[in-house]
Write a protein that holds these residues in place. Sequence first.
Motif, PDB file in Angstrom:
ATOM      1  N   ASN A 103       0.816  -1.217   0.000  1.00  0.00           N
ATOM      2  CA  ASN A 103       0.000   0.000   0.000  1.00  0.00           C
ATOM      3  C   ASN A 103       0.849   1.267   0.000  1.00  0.00           C
ATOM      4  O   ASN A 103       0.335   2.363   0.225  1.00  0.00           O
ATOM      5  N   GLY A 104       2.167   1.132  -0.223  1.00  0.00           N
ATOM      6  CA  GLY A 104       3.028   2.302  -0.355  1.00  0.00           C
ATOM      7  C   GLY A 104       3.640   2.816   0.937  1.00  0.00           C
ATOM      8  O   GLY A 104       4.289   3.861   0.933  1.00  0.00           O
ATOM      9  N   THR A 106       6.428   2.985   3.404  1.00  0.00           N
ATOM     10  CA  THR A 106       7.837   2.596   3.305  1.00  0.00           C
ATOM     11  C   THR A 106       8.644   2.834   4.577  1.00  0.00           C
ATOM     12  O   THR A 106       9.825   2.517   4.618  1.00  0.00           O
ATOM     13  N   PRO A 146      -1.357   8.394   4.283  1.00  0.00           N
ATOM     14  CA  PRO A 146      -0.084   8.196   3.565  1.00  0.00           C
ATOM     15  C   PRO A 146       1.004   9.126   3.989  1.00  0.00           C
ATOM     16  O   PRO A 146       0.994  10.070   4.543  1.00  0.00           O
TER      17      PRO A 146
END
Length: 146
Positions: A103-104, A106, A146
């Motif tokens: 899902n990005g 990191t 995010p």
Amino acid sequence: MDGERHSAGNSARRRWAFLLCLLLAAIAVAVVSTSGGGKKAAPAPAPTVGEQLRGQDTAAKLPGVGSGADYNSAFDTLSARCQEQGASLGDEVQAVLELLQKNGVTDENRLTVMQHLAATLPAGVGQQQSCAQAGNAYVTKAGQHP
């Protein structure tokens, strides 16, 4: 003359017996020294699940890898709060990290996943909950920010 032959024969037998004893002693010393005196070194203990998770983070070169003690402590804390135990709990931590990365996200590693999951679960005896469910909820929440 028989006495001299008998005496010479005994002397030769004694020399052979002495040489045989020396040979046997040398063999015994060699066997004991190469086998460590019969003592074998104790095998190294198997790495804990926490240490295995740290090894995976280190191998993947993820940021924020802590010490082995950090991973063991986080794993022990999570174990006390989860129904899953041992390797299956390690597998849940791995699954959550993979979903986060997919899902990005990191900036997570296995240590931070364990810490974040433990923070979402109540502490206390008899309060163990499903870490799979908590992991799914965490992935959903992390995906929204995010």
